[in-house]
Design a protein around this motif. Sequence first.
Motif, short mmCIF file in Angstrom:
data_model
loop_
_atom_site.label_atom_id
_atom_site.label_comp_id
_atom_site.label_asym_id
_atom_site.label_seq_id
_atom_site.Cartn_x
_atom_site.Cartn_y
_atom_site.Cartn_z
N PHE A 63 -16.60 48.37 4.75
CA PHE A 63 -17.09 49.71 5.06
C PHE A 63 -17.37 50.44 3.75
O PHE A 63 -16.51 50.56 2.89
CB PHE A 63 -16.08 50.47 5.92
CG PHE A 63 -15.77 49.78 7.22
CD1 PHE A 63 -16.55 50.02 8.34
CD2 PHE A 63 -14.74 48.86 7.31
CE1 PHE A 63 -16.30 49.37 9.54
CE2 PHE A 63 -14.47 48.21 8.51
CZ PHE A 63 -15.25 48.47 9.62
N THR A 64 -18.60 50.90 3.60
CA THR A 64 -19.04 51.54 2.36
C THR A 64 -19.26 53.04 2.50
O THR A 64 -19.17 53.77 1.51
CB THR A 64 -20.35 50.89 1.88
OG1 THR A 64 -21.35 51.02 2.91
CG2 THR A 64 -20.12 49.41 1.59
N ASP A 65 -19.58 53.53 3.69
CA ASP A 65 -19.85 54.96 3.88
C ASP A 65 -19.42 55.36 5.29
O ASP A 65 -20.18 55.18 6.25
CB ASP A 65 -21.33 55.25 3.67
CG ASP A 65 -21.65 56.74 3.77
OD1 ASP A 65 -20.70 57.55 3.91
OD2 ASP A 65 -22.85 57.10 3.69
N PRO A 66 -18.22 55.91 5.44
CA PRO A 66 -17.75 56.31 6.78
C PRO A 66 -18.51 57.49 7.37
O PRO A 66 -18.41 57.75 8.57
CB PRO A 66 -16.28 56.66 6.54
CG PRO A 66 -16.21 57.02 5.09
CD PRO A 66 -17.22 56.17 4.39
N ASN A 67 -19.30 58.19 6.56
CA ASN A 67 -20.03 59.37 7.04
C ASN A 67 -21.51 59.10 7.25
O ASN A 67 -22.30 60.04 7.35
CB ASN A 67 -19.85 60.52 6.03
CG ASN A 67 -18.40 60.91 5.86
OD1 ASN A 67 -17.64 60.98 6.82
ND2 ASN A 67 -18.00 61.17 4.60
N ALA A 68 -21.89 57.85 7.32
CA ALA A 68 -23.31 57.51 7.49
C ALA A 68 -23.83 58.03 8.82
O ALA A 68 -23.12 58.02 9.84
CB ALA A 68 -23.50 56.00 7.40
N GLU A 69 -25.09 58.51 8.82
CA GLU A 69 -25.69 59.04 10.05
C GLU A 69 -25.74 57.95 11.12
O GLU A 69 -25.41 58.19 12.28
CB GLU A 69 -27.09 59.57 9.75
CG GLU A 69 -27.79 60.16 10.95
CD GLU A 69 -29.16 60.72 10.62
OE1 GLU A 69 -29.87 61.17 11.54
OE2 GLU A 69 -29.53 60.70 9.42
N TRP A 70 -26.20 56.77 10.74
CA TRP A 70 -26.11 55.59 11.60
C TRP A 70 -24.88 54.82 11.16
O TRP A 70 -24.76 54.44 9.99
CB TRP A 70 -27.36 54.71 11.46
CG TRP A 70 -28.53 55.21 12.25
CD1 TRP A 70 -29.38 56.21 11.89
CD2 TRP A 70 -28.98 54.72 13.52
NE1 TRP A 70 -30.33 56.38 12.86
CE2 TRP A 70 -30.11 55.49 13.88
CE3 TRP A 70 -28.54 53.74 14.39
CZ2 TRP A 70 -30.81 55.28 15.06
CZ3 TRP A 70 -29.24 53.53 15.57
CH2 TRP A 70 -30.36 54.29 15.89
N ARG A 71 -23.99 54.56 12.07
CA ARG A 71 -22.71 53.95 11.71
C ARG A 71 -22.89 52.66 10.92
O ARG A 71 -22.21 52.44 9.91
CB ARG A 71 -21.91 53.65 12.99
CG ARG A 71 -20.60 52.91 12.75
CD ARG A 71 -19.90 52.64 14.04
NE ARG A 71 -20.76 52.00 15.03
CZ ARG A 71 -21.04 50.69 15.03
NH1 ARG A 71 -20.52 49.90 14.10
NH2 ARG A 71 -21.82 50.17 15.96
#
Length: 510
Positions: free
Chosen positions: A211-219
């Motif tokens: 997991f690189t970006d937990p806040n990504a617009e698309w999971r």
Amino acid sequence: IMGLSAAAFSLAAIASPRAAIAFSLGGCGPIAHHHGTQTVPRSIAHHRRQPSTRIVRSSATTHLYATDNDDDTANNDDDDDDENPPKNPYADPNYPDLEFVNYDDPEYSVDQGVGDDAEVFDDPNDDKTLIEIEAMREDRRRRNDEYQFETYHAKVLRGGERSLGEWTVFQTDTFMGPEMVKGRNPEASGVPRLLEWDKVLKVVSRGSKIFTDPNAEWRVDGERIVHEERLATLDDFPTLMMSEEAEEELVWRSEDIGHVENTFWPNEMTSLDFRGPGGIMCVGKAYTICDAKPLKEDSELHEGPFTEMRTELGVQENGMRFRVKLDYASLEEDTALDAHTTPPLHLRTLTVCRETLDGYWPNPSDNEISEGGDAKNEGKSEVRRPNQKDITAALFGPSGAPGGLYDPPPIGGEERAVGNYMMLDFEGGASLLLPHRLDQHGEDGDDPAQKPFGWVTSLDWTPGKIRYQVDRKVMSGTKMKGLRTLELSEVQGADAGRWRPKDGGENMRQ
């Protein structure tokens, strides 16, 4: 045609005073329309064409309707029509106020609730409309990317579970120097010889998410898939750890280590890699992955020409997986030519991977348990695997798919096939069609008569009752990394001969 129409018209009038008969100009004959259904026929009368959500095969059809009115009654005014409203043969006395709509009336048209001057639809060339259409298309693409990403992780990689396998490596003589090439059969001088390595590699494979970006617009934009393939160690053979011979058996050569370290996937696989240009996709029980090294450092993503390209194609079923790894590269003498010449890629190595997914090794001899703890002095017994006989037959049985490929794909003319393709049979009832040479020049055109075929790799394998054939079809020219399609055929193994296609090789309909 007129005589036939008149005769059918008269018969229809005699048979039913309100019959509706349709004739096809293509010679399809009369088509009966059932009264009281939701079918809306097209009339010979001129009225506005209304939008419909039904998808109908296009054909030129003329509709003739027989009625019980003569010319005089047909010319009555609207007041007469009001005095004699159509009778509803399906009227329900419990609902007397329901309006009856006679869909058999040739003058029937749908009331859209708009004026004659109003535009029902927006101009499709309007900038706003085009932006909205593209946004919808992109949304569908992103959802498909997510589906492919999650399916590959859940079904192919099984959520991070490890797979234990035997790798059989074949190396072509193409990269062994001109002296080796001279030793080829004169009648097949353009086809490389495959030399099998004397040692079978024991490999542990797995893949997992990071997991690189937990806040990504698309999971899935914040997730990556990473792969790991390594040579087995003593820890992977717990039943043999006490064996004095085990240490010698697990000594790997430098070429063994280097071969397993070759990657056939992006370093961190994203959901966008599952679009066609990336060459990665899964369908049903099959999948394919790809990675390539461009000839020029400033090349666009997934754009050739390439100096190296590695592809993998596999099928898994019944706790087993059969996959092939194809490693292509350009020859140094070809790469050193002038910048305007695009070098072809040649098959360098071919690896056949036979794997099991239940935590045991495919070969039963690797799962032996020493009785009494001393494997040297005591007898050995194999792990009691319920389906070991089926696994042995599916992975190490007789060579070649019965009758060859179930559905040979189109690959071009005889000259192109002989100069670029080879067919191989492997233990486990598997057959493989693959290109050993890949040209990187030429582009796809709009004219089907001049359009290059691209390239195809086909794997046929029967791990149980079902026989599978997966076809990896890619573009031609510098876009050869990109997938045209990934096609999977399934047929009952016992009935494959009966249902074998006889079309001479065709692409699946899209």
